[in-house]
Design a protein around this motif. Structure first.
Motif, PDB file in Angstrom:
ATOM      1  N   MET A 224       0.806  -1.197   0.000  1.00 18.91           N
ATOM      2  CA  MET A 224       0.000   0.000   0.000  1.00 18.91           C
ATOM      3  C   MET A 224       0.850   1.262   0.000  1.00 18.91           C
ATOM      4  SD  MET A 224      -3.372  -0.762   2.328  1.00 18.91           S
ATOM      5  CE  MET A 224      -2.502  -0.889   3.856  1.00 18.91           C
ATOM      6  N   THR A 225       2.122   1.134  -0.152  1.00 20.88           N
ATOM      7  CA  THR A 225       2.973   2.317  -0.220  1.00 20.88           C
ATOM      8  C   THR A 225       3.797   2.266  -1.483  1.00 20.88           C
ATOM      9  OG1 THR A 225       4.741   1.249   1.001  1.00 20.88           O
ATOM     10  CG2 THR A 225       3.153   2.512   2.291  1.00 20.88           C
ATOM     11  N   GLY A 226       4.200   3.430  -1.910  1.00 18.93           N
ATOM     12  CA  GLY A 226       5.049   3.505  -3.098  1.00 18.93           C
ATOM     13  C   GLY A 226       4.262   3.267  -4.365  1.00 18.93           C
ATOM     14  N   GLY A 227       4.967   2.916  -5.435  1.00 21.35           N
ATOM     15  CA  GLY A 227       4.293   2.680  -6.704  1.00 21.35           C
ATOM     16  C   GLY A 227       4.474   3.849  -7.641  1.00 21.35           C
ATOM     17  N   SER A 228       4.406   3.560  -8.925  1.00 20.81           N
ATOM     18  CA  SER A 228       4.604   4.621  -9.907  1.00 20.81           C
ATOM     19  C   SER A 228       3.373   4.838 -10.765  1.00 20.81           C
ATOM     20  CB  SER A 228       5.803   4.269 -10.791  1.00 20.81           C
ATOM     21  OG  SER A 228       5.555   3.045 -11.461  1.00 20.81           O
ATOM     22  N   ARG A 229       2.232   4.267 -10.360  1.00 22.63           N
ATOM     23  CA  ARG A 229       1.021   4.433 -11.141  1.00 22.63           C
ATOM     24  C   ARG A 229       0.517   5.861 -11.054  1.00 22.63           C
ATOM     25  NH1 ARG A 229      -1.913  -0.416  -8.370  1.00 22.63           N
ATOM     26  NH2 ARG A 229      -0.692   0.454  -6.704  1.00 22.63           N
ATOM     27  N   THR A 230      -0.104   6.321 -12.101  1.00 22.95           N
ATOM     28  CA  THR A 230      -0.620   7.682 -12.157  1.00 22.95           C
ATOM     29  C   THR A 230      -1.825   7.826 -11.240  1.00 22.95           C
ATOM     30  OG1 THR A 230       0.103   7.849 -14.440  1.00 22.95           O
ATOM     31  CG2 THR A 230      -1.526   9.457 -13.691  1.00 22.95           C
ATOM     32  N   PRO A 231      -1.802   8.790 -10.319  1.00 22.59           N
ATOM     33  CA  PRO A 231      -2.942   8.965  -9.426  1.00 22.59           C
ATOM     34  C   PRO A 231      -4.161   9.505 -10.173  1.00 22.59           C
ATOM     35  CG  PRO A 231      -1.281  10.638  -8.988  1.00 22.59           C
ATOM     36  CD  PRO A 231      -0.719   9.707 -10.018  1.00 22.59           C
ATOM     37  N   ARG A 232      -5.332   9.015  -9.802  1.00 19.90           N
ATOM     38  CA  ARG A 232      -6.601   9.507 -10.324  1.00 19.90           C
ATOM     39  C   ARG A 232      -7.244  10.445  -9.318  1.00 19.90           C
ATOM     40  NH1 ARG A 232      -9.830   6.575 -13.972  1.00 19.90           N
ATOM     41  NH2 ARG A 232      -8.603   5.276 -15.319  1.00 19.90           N
ATOM     42  N   SER A 233      -6.976  10.203  -8.027  1.00 17.61           N
ATOM     43  CA  SER A 233      -7.529  10.995  -6.928  1.00 17.61           C
ATOM     44  C   SER A 233      -6.468  11.108  -5.841  1.00 17.61           C
ATOM     45  CB  SER A 233      -8.759  10.306  -6.334  1.00 17.61           C
ATOM     46  OG  SER A 233      -9.734  10.068  -7.299  1.00 17.61           O
ATOM     47  N   ALA A 234      -6.626  12.109  -5.010  1.00 18.12           N
ATOM     48  CA  ALA A 234      -5.716  12.293  -3.883  1.00 18.12           C
ATOM     49  C   ALA A 234      -6.518  12.778  -2.692  1.00 18.12           C
ATOM     50  CB  ALA A 234      -4.622  13.295  -4.237  1.00 18.12           C
ATOM     51  N   GLY A 235      -5.957  12.560  -1.502  1.00 18.36           N
ATOM     52  CA  GLY A 235      -6.629  13.007  -0.302  1.00 18.36           C
ATOM     53  C   GLY A 235      -5.684  13.040   0.872  1.00 18.36           C
ATOM     54  N   SER A 236      -6.217  13.485   2.005  1.00 17.34           N
ATOM     55  CA  SER A 236      -5.404  13.577   3.217  1.00 17.34           C
ATOM     56  C   SER A 236      -6.313  13.695   4.422  1.00 17.34           C
ATOM     57  CB  SER A 236      -4.485  14.795   3.161  1.00 17.34           C
ATOM     58  OG  SER A 236      -5.242  15.989   3.231  1.00 17.34           O
ATOM     59  N   CYS A 237      -5.685  13.567   5.593  1.00  9.74           N
ATOM     60  CA  CYS A 237      -6.381  13.857   6.836  1.00  9.74           C
ATOM     61  C   CYS A 237      -6.365  15.376   7.051  1.00  9.74           C
ATOM     62  CB  CYS A 237      -5.700  13.128   7.990  1.00  9.74           C
ATOM     63  SG  CYS A 237      -4.029  13.706   8.333  1.00  9.74           S
ATOM     64  N   LEU A 238      -6.957  15.822   8.125  1.00  5.32           N
ATOM     65  CA  LEU A 238      -7.035  17.252   8.419  1.00  5.32           C
ATOM     66  C   LEU A 238      -5.664  17.889   8.628  1.00  5.32           C
ATOM     67  CD1 LEU A 238      -8.842  19.719   9.074  1.00  5.32           C
ATOM     68  CD2 LEU A 238      -8.895  18.908  11.442  1.00  5.32           C
ATOM     69  N   CYS A 239      -4.759  17.198   9.309  1.00  3.07           N
ATOM     70  CA  CYS A 239      -3.464  17.797   9.651  1.00  3.07           C
ATOM     71  C   CYS A 239      -2.353  17.484   8.652  1.00  3.07           C
ATOM     72  CB  CYS A 239      -3.035  17.377  11.050  1.00  3.07           C
ATOM     73  SG  CYS A 239      -2.506  15.656  11.190  1.00  3.07           S
ATOM     74  N   GLY A 240      -2.587  16.551   7.720  1.00  6.93           N
ATOM     75  CA  GLY A 240      -1.576  16.218   6.720  1.00  6.93           C
ATOM     76  C   GLY A 240      -0.629  15.102   7.118  1.00  6.93           C
ATOM     77  N   ALA A 241      -0.813  14.502   8.306  1.00  4.78           N
ATOM     78  CA  ALA A 241       0.063  13.407   8.733  1.00  4.78           C
ATOM     79  C   ALA A 241      -0.238  12.110   7.982  1.00  4.78           C
ATOM     80  CB  ALA A 241      -0.043  13.183  10.239  1.00  4.78           C
ATOM     81  N   VAL A 242      -1.359  12.089   7.251  1.00  2.19           N
ATOM     82  CA  VAL A 242      -1.673  10.988   6.337  1.00  2.19           C
ATOM     83  C   VAL A 242      -2.093  11.622   5.019  1.00  2.19           C
ATOM     84  CG1 VAL A 242      -3.079   8.947   5.866  1.00  2.19           C
ATOM     85  CG2 VAL A 242      -2.484   9.528   8.233  1.00  2.19           C
ATOM     86  N   ARG A 243      -1.367  11.261   3.970  1.00  6.15           N
ATOM     87  CA  ARG A 243      -1.700  11.715   2.608  1.00  6.15           C
ATOM     88  C   ARG A 243      -1.671  10.492   1.715  1.00  6.15           C
ATOM     89  NH1 ARG A 243       2.247  16.081   3.739  1.00  6.15           N
ATOM     90  NH2 ARG A 243       1.019  17.877   4.347  1.00  6.15           N
ATOM     91  N   PHE A 244      -2.554  10.505   0.719  1.00  5.86           N
ATOM     92  CA  PHE A 244      -2.642   9.328  -0.141  1.00  5.86           C
ATOM     93  C   PHE A 244      -3.078   9.701  -1.546  1.00  5.86           C
ATOM     94  CE2 PHE A 244      -6.638   9.899   2.096  1.00  5.86           C
ATOM     95  CZ  PHE A 244      -7.598   9.788   1.089  1.00  5.86           C
ATOM     96  N   GLU A 245      -2.782   8.790  -2.453  1.00  5.40           N
ATOM     97  CA  GLU A 245      -3.257   8.872  -3.835  1.00  5.40           C
ATOM     98  C   GLU A 245      -3.984   7.580  -4.132  1.00  5.40           C
ATOM     99  OE1 GLU A 245       0.387   9.481  -5.973  1.00  5.40           O
ATOM    100  OE2 GLU A 245       0.420  11.630  -5.502  1.00  5.40           O
TER     101      GLU A 245
END
Length: 149
Positions: free
Chosen positions: A1-22
């Motif tokens: 669930m970490t890393g990867g070179s696939r092109t993101p379609r969506s992105a998001g995060s928690c309120l404080c930014g300590a969790v960010r994801f694509e």
């Protein structure tokens, strides 16, 4: 669930930014879950979209914590700010993602409501969307089998 070179379609995060994801796969239509667990983790009902588990790319995971919320599922949240982020059923291969944490435009729409038999008594459901007293059996997203969130 970490890393990867696939092109993101969506992105998001928690309120404080300590969790960010694509997310590297198309989003399932959003579903509002009114079960007691979703109400208690969000303060109201929770709205989730979903992707295949392998579509999650964590770009910041310092705050990510997992809580075993039942015998068959766990919830991901930020340990710093408390944001409700993910719901994952054991062995499903899918990850439900809290829609409110996605950057806009999300490209998804609310498709309906599940577990309405457990909704709070302080609100109604007048949007005209399909509602199910329990799980919808995948009717709102085309999946077969049961799901929550």
């Amino acid at each position: 669930m970490t890393g990867g070179s696939r092109t993101p379609r969506s992105a998001g995060s928690c309120l404080c930014g300590a969790v960010r994801f694509e997310l590297t796969a198309p989003l399932r239509p959003a579903v509002a879950c009114h079960c007691a667990q979703c109400r208690k983790t969000s303060g109201h009902h929770a709205v989730f979209t979903a992707v295949p588990l392998e579509a999650l790319v964590l770009t910041e995971q310092q705050g990510l914590r997992w809580f075993r919320s039942s015998e068959q599922a766990e919830r991901g949240f930020c340990g710093a700010c408390g944001s409700n982020l993910f719901w994952k059923r054991d062995g499903s291969g899918r990850l439900s993602v809290a829609a409110g944490n996605l950057e806009q435009p999300t490209g998804t729409r609310l498709a309906g409501h599940i577990f309405t038999a457990y909704k709070g008594d302080y609100y109604g459901l007048e949007d005209g969307l399909p509602s199910f007293p329990e799980d919808d059996g995948g009717k709102l997203d085309g999946d077969s089998g049961t799901r929550q969130a």
